[in-house]
Design a protein around this motif. Structure first.
Motif, PDB file in Angstrom:
ATOM      1  N   LEU A 250       0.824  -1.216   0.000  1.00 40.79           N
ATOM      2  CA  LEU A 250       0.000   0.000   0.000  1.00 40.79           C
ATOM      3  C   LEU A 250       0.851   1.255   0.000  1.00 40.79           C
ATOM      4  N   GLN A 251       2.079   1.136   0.535  1.00 43.16           N
ATOM      5  CA  GLN A 251       2.962   2.302   0.608  1.00 43.16           C
ATOM      6  C   GLN A 251       3.633   2.608  -0.722  1.00 43.16           C
ATOM      7  N   MET A 252       3.542   1.671  -1.674  1.00 40.32           N
ATOM      8  CA  MET A 252       4.276   1.846  -2.929  1.00 40.32           C
ATOM      9  C   MET A 252       4.018   3.195  -3.612  1.00 40.32           C
ATOM     10  N   PRO A 253       2.768   3.660  -3.741  1.00 38.07           N
ATOM     11  CA  PRO A 253       2.564   4.964  -4.382  1.00 38.07           C
ATOM     12  C   PRO A 253       3.355   6.073  -3.701  1.00 38.07           C
ATOM     13  N   ILE A 254       3.451   6.019  -2.361  1.00 40.94           N
ATOM     14  CA  ILE A 254       4.198   7.045  -1.629  1.00 40.94           C
ATOM     15  C   ILE A 254       5.686   6.914  -1.946  1.00 40.94           C
ATOM     16  N   VAL A 255       6.155   5.648  -2.064  1.00 44.01           N
ATOM     17  CA  VAL A 255       7.567   5.439  -2.379  1.00 44.01           C
ATOM     18  C   VAL A 255       7.903   6.052  -3.738  1.00 44.01           C
ATOM     19  N   PHE A 256       6.999   5.862  -4.714  1.00 40.51           N
ATOM     20  CA  PHE A 256       7.272   6.445  -6.032  1.00 40.51           C
ATOM     21  C   PHE A 256       7.294   7.957  -5.954  1.00 40.51           C
ATOM     22  N   THR A 291       3.435   8.430 -16.332  1.00 38.52           N
ATOM     23  CA  THR A 291       2.388   8.237 -15.330  1.00 38.52           C
ATOM     24  C   THR A 291       1.812   6.829 -15.424  1.00 38.52           C
ATOM     25  N   PHE A 292       1.618   6.370 -16.654  1.00 38.99           N
ATOM     26  CA  PHE A 292       1.066   5.032 -16.849  1.00 38.99           C
ATOM     27  C   PHE A 292       2.033   3.970 -16.338  1.00 38.99           C
ATOM     28  N   VAL A 293       3.336   4.167 -16.581  1.00 41.98           N
ATOM     29  CA  VAL A 293       4.323   3.203 -16.098  1.00 41.98           C
ATOM     30  C   VAL A 293       4.309   3.148 -14.580  1.00 41.98           C
ATOM     31  N   PHE A 294       4.224   4.308 -13.943  1.00 45.93           N
ATOM     32  CA  PHE A 294       4.150   4.318 -12.482  1.00 45.93           C
ATOM     33  C   PHE A 294       2.938   3.529 -12.005  1.00 45.93           C
ATOM     34  N   VAL A 298       2.877   0.137  -9.600  1.00 46.76           N
ATOM     35  CA  VAL A 298       2.116  -0.011  -8.356  1.00 46.76           C
ATOM     36  C   VAL A 298       1.321  -1.313  -8.387  1.00 46.76           C
ATOM     37  N   ILE A 299       0.643  -1.565  -9.510  1.00 47.51           N
ATOM     38  CA  ILE A 299      -0.148  -2.792  -9.630  1.00 47.51           C
ATOM     39  C   ILE A 299       0.755  -4.015  -9.522  1.00 47.51           C
ATOM     40  N   LEU A 300       1.941  -3.940 -10.146  1.00 48.97           N
ATOM     41  CA  LEU A 300       2.884  -5.057 -10.110  1.00 48.97           C
ATOM     42  C   LEU A 300       3.276  -5.372  -8.679  1.00 48.97           C
ATOM     43  N   PHE A 301       3.583  -4.317  -7.902  1.00 48.66           N
ATOM     44  CA  PHE A 301       3.995  -4.563  -6.527  1.00 48.66           C
ATOM     45  C   PHE A 301       2.840  -5.115  -5.695  1.00 48.66           C
ATOM     46  N   ASN A 302       1.621  -4.683  -5.994  1.00 43.78           N
ATOM     47  CA  ASN A 302       0.476  -5.265  -5.301  1.00 43.78           C
ATOM     48  C   ASN A 302       0.367  -6.750  -5.596  1.00 43.78           C
ATOM     49  N   LEU A 303       0.647  -7.121  -6.852  1.00 39.48           N
ATOM     50  CA  LEU A 303       0.615  -8.531  -7.231  1.00 39.48           C
ATOM     51  C   LEU A 303       1.653  -9.323  -6.454  1.00 39.48           C
TER      52      LEU A 303
ATOM     53  N   SER B 142      -4.446   2.649  -5.136  1.00 38.25           N
ATOM     54  CA  SER B 142      -3.326   2.140  -5.919  1.00 38.25           C
ATOM     55  C   SER B 142      -2.925   3.096  -7.037  1.00 38.25           C
ATOM     56  N   LEU B 143      -3.509   4.291  -7.074  1.00 36.04           N
ATOM     57  CA  LEU B 143      -3.059   5.272  -8.070  1.00 36.04           C
ATOM     58  C   LEU B 143      -1.724   5.862  -7.637  1.00 36.04           C
TER      59      LEU B 143
END
Lengths: 319, 312
Positions: A250-256, A291-294, A298-303, B142-143
């Motif tokens: 869940l923290q991944m977006p913040i990390v990016f 933006t799309f790659v980011f 995020v989805i990849l890390f959730n997976l 997840s955005l």
């Protein structure tokens, strides 16, 4: 296992589609017309302009335009950078590894700090160590990354003159020296990102471990006469990791977000700094693609988190 | 509440004489036990006061250019030094604080409003509506927030600026999108609270007495769900202040002549080697504000969480 993976992948598709809808809506709602320049150009007659618009599909209904755009993105036709005169996908592939390495190293550092400190603090709650760790964690995630970055530059580059503060992609050296230079220039960005992440994680780890320590199976393990270290490592930590994995994902977006800032401060040639330069230069195809790659990352890390989840918690069946 | 239960029979006799404590006094009593939170509350009040009253007391203008006093370190004439145009940094920090705090507060209001609305609708409706709203919440979680913030500001800034002017336009835009990316935690909290509260006896009693759905939500369920929301709101202010500073630090927030804290750092970062004070003071202000807000949030969590036992 394969079935479980496929199912998670199928669940990820709607989110990916959702993100693409959000992106496309933002773009479609945005004021400004790519034909603005042509519209004010008196040399182009109105009917030519209209024909041009029609041939590019600008007058199609919005869902048609969305589908066209989506299929183009899926086929890898990401467009052409207005500024650097290169295909966008090449530009991104060039920059992506640096970003992944910095983020990965920072995430590793965060876990290496947060896990031992959080577990140790939770096994001795309200002790002096716990209190100090808690206060430091608060300080850590209250320090914004851009400020810690500047402070580190001030300390290590300007005052002490130990580390370089500009990241160079090309280093003219070979062998050990090449590695050494790369490590030296990565220390500060990784520290900035990793410590911020680590500070936030320490508190999660601590509360997750505290929740598990009280459970009956831990008492049973102790009653069996297992040494305390085995109890902690095998019976407490593994169970406590389940919520922590979710939180890391869940923290991944913040990390990016942090990575964009760090790349900007240390001038790391990653996709974060690519995004900023593209925005400052009005380079729309690059902005959209990054933006799309980011979003995909995020989805990849959730997976990945989902897969780890299944490994940590056998109650979640792989079926 | 567990901490206030009298331990012995003799204590209960004296307890009967003590006047009844309301939930807010009880919360305040528990909040006071968190020493760092109380200290933080004092610091934050001082900061807010300084930012509100400061510009009237410290009358140097924020944009007075004085080339004889370029990049000066702290002195009595300029307690935080000057920047490369000889502008007084203290005056700029005080002015920028107003904007940073206003953005933080306003964005928090947006986030809470959206979060409570989504959470309450999902929690009351259940079924398909709930599933759809929760999917939306997860999607927003997840955005990648910062890239999208940058993208939206890049696309919409000029249009809005033309309508309402550069400063107000950017303010509205930043507040709405920072708020629009921070409501998800609140929505989840409110939904969970609604699920447990709407089955409680007092809600059933109110329903039996013929209270309308609206009245049930507004008078009976929502007030009881406010504790965690207040905690989340506090943390949201800190998150919004950091988000605004980040945008300004990347040079994509307010216009260059508006000295927010992030913007000051952006201007200072290329002069770090000969004017470190220029970066340190605004950065320290951000840090101090965010740290005290986070500690206050921690204290509020202690105060509103009835499960946590606080020594009396």
């Amino acid at each position: 296992m394969t079935q479980y993976l496929i199912r998670r992948l199928l669940i990820a598709i709607p989110s990916l589609l959702g993100i693409s809808v959000v992106l496309f809506t933002i773009l479609a709602l945005a004021p400004g017309d790519p034909f603005e320049e042509l519209a004010t150009n008196p040399a182009i007659p109105p009917d030519v302009r209209a024909n041009l618009r029609a041939s590019l599909g600008m007058d199609d209904p919005i869902h048609q335009r969305y589908l066209n755009w989506l299929f183009a993105m899926l086929r890898g036709e990401w467009g052409y950078s207005f500024v650097s005169r290169v295909n966008v996908d090449q530009l991104i592939l060039q920059r992506l590894p640096t970003t992944i390495i910095v983020i990965g190293a920072a995430q590793l550092l965060a876990l290496c700090v947060a896990l031992p400190v959080g577990v140790y603090a939770a096994t001795r709650p309200y002790s002096l160590f716990d209190k100090i760790a808690n206060t430091l964690a608060f300080v850590g995630f209250s320090l914004p990354t851009f400020f810690t970055g500047l402070l580190l530059i001030l300390l290590f580059s300007i005052t002490l003159d130990w580390l370089p503060f500009v990241y160079r992609a090309q280093i003219d050296a070979t062998g050990w020296r090449w590695w050494w230079e790369h490590i030296r220039q990565s220390i500060m960005p990784v520290l900035v990102l990793g410590l911020f992440q680590g500070a936030a994680l320490v508190r999660f780890v601590r509360s997750a471990v505290l929740d598990v320590v009280r459970l009956d199976h831990v008492t049973t393990a102790r009653a069996k006469g297992l040494p305390e270290s085995t109890v902690t490592l095998k019976h407490v930590v593994r169970n406590a990791m389940i919520p922590v994995v979710t939180l890391v994902a869940l923290q991944m977006p913040i990390v990016f977000g942090g990575a964009i800032v760090t790349e900007q401060i240390f001038r790391i040639p990653g996709i974060g700094s690519l995004l900023i330069t593209a925005i400052l230069a009005n380079d729309t195809p690059v902005i959209m693609a990054v933006t799309f790659v980011f979003a995909c990352l995020v989805i990849l890390f959730n997976l990945i988190a989902d897969v780890l989840y299944g490994w940590l918690d056998p109650r979640i069946s792989y079926r | 509440m567990a901490g206030s239960i009298p331990a012995s029979a003799t204590a209960s006799v004296t307890a009967a004489a003590v006047p009844r404590v309301g939930p807010w006094q009880e919360a305040w009593r528990r909040f006071r036990k968190h020493r760092l939170a109380v200290v933080s509350l004092v610091i934050l009040s001082l900061l807010v006061l300084a930012v509100l009253v400061g510009p009237f007391a410290w009358r140097l203008p924020i944009d007075e250019i004085d080339f004889t006093a370029r990049l000066e370190g702290p002195s009595w004439a300029h307690p935080m030094g000057t920047d490369d145009l000889g502008q007084d940094i203290l005056a700029r920090v005080l002015y920028g604080g107003r904007i940073s705090l206003a953005v933080g507060f306003a964005a928090m209001m947006v986030a809470i409003f959206v979060g409570v609305l989504v959470g309450a609708v999902a929690g009351m409706a259940g079924g398909r509506i709930d599933a759809g709203l929760m999917w939306l919440t997860d999607l927003f979680l997840s955005l990648p927030q910062l890239p999208l913030l940058l993208l939206i500001i890049y696309l919409f800034r000029d249009a809005l600026t033309q309508v309402v002017g550069p400063e107000l336009g950017v303010f509205i835009l930043i507040v709405i999108i920072i708020g629009g990316f921070n409501w998800m935690q609140v929505a989840r909290l409110v939904r969970a609270q609604f699920f447990s509260l709407r089955e409680k006896e007092f809600v059933e009693a109110a329903r039996a007495l013929g209270a309308s759905r609206m009245r049930l939500v507004l008078r009976h369920i929502l007030p009881n769900a406010m504790g965690p929301v207040i905690v989340a709101a506090t943390i949201d202010i800190a998150a919004a202040i950091i988000a605004e500073s980040t945008l300004s630090f990347l040079g994509l927030g307010f216009p260059p002549d508006v000295p927010t804290w992030g913007r000051l750092l952006f201007d200072a970062k290329d002069n770090l080697d000969f004017a470190p004070h220029w970066a340190i003071f605004p950065g320290a202000m951000i840090f101090l504000t965010v740290l005290s807000i986070n500690f206050i949030g921690d204290g509020l969590r202690d105060a509103f969480d009835p499960r946590r036992v606080v020594a009396s």
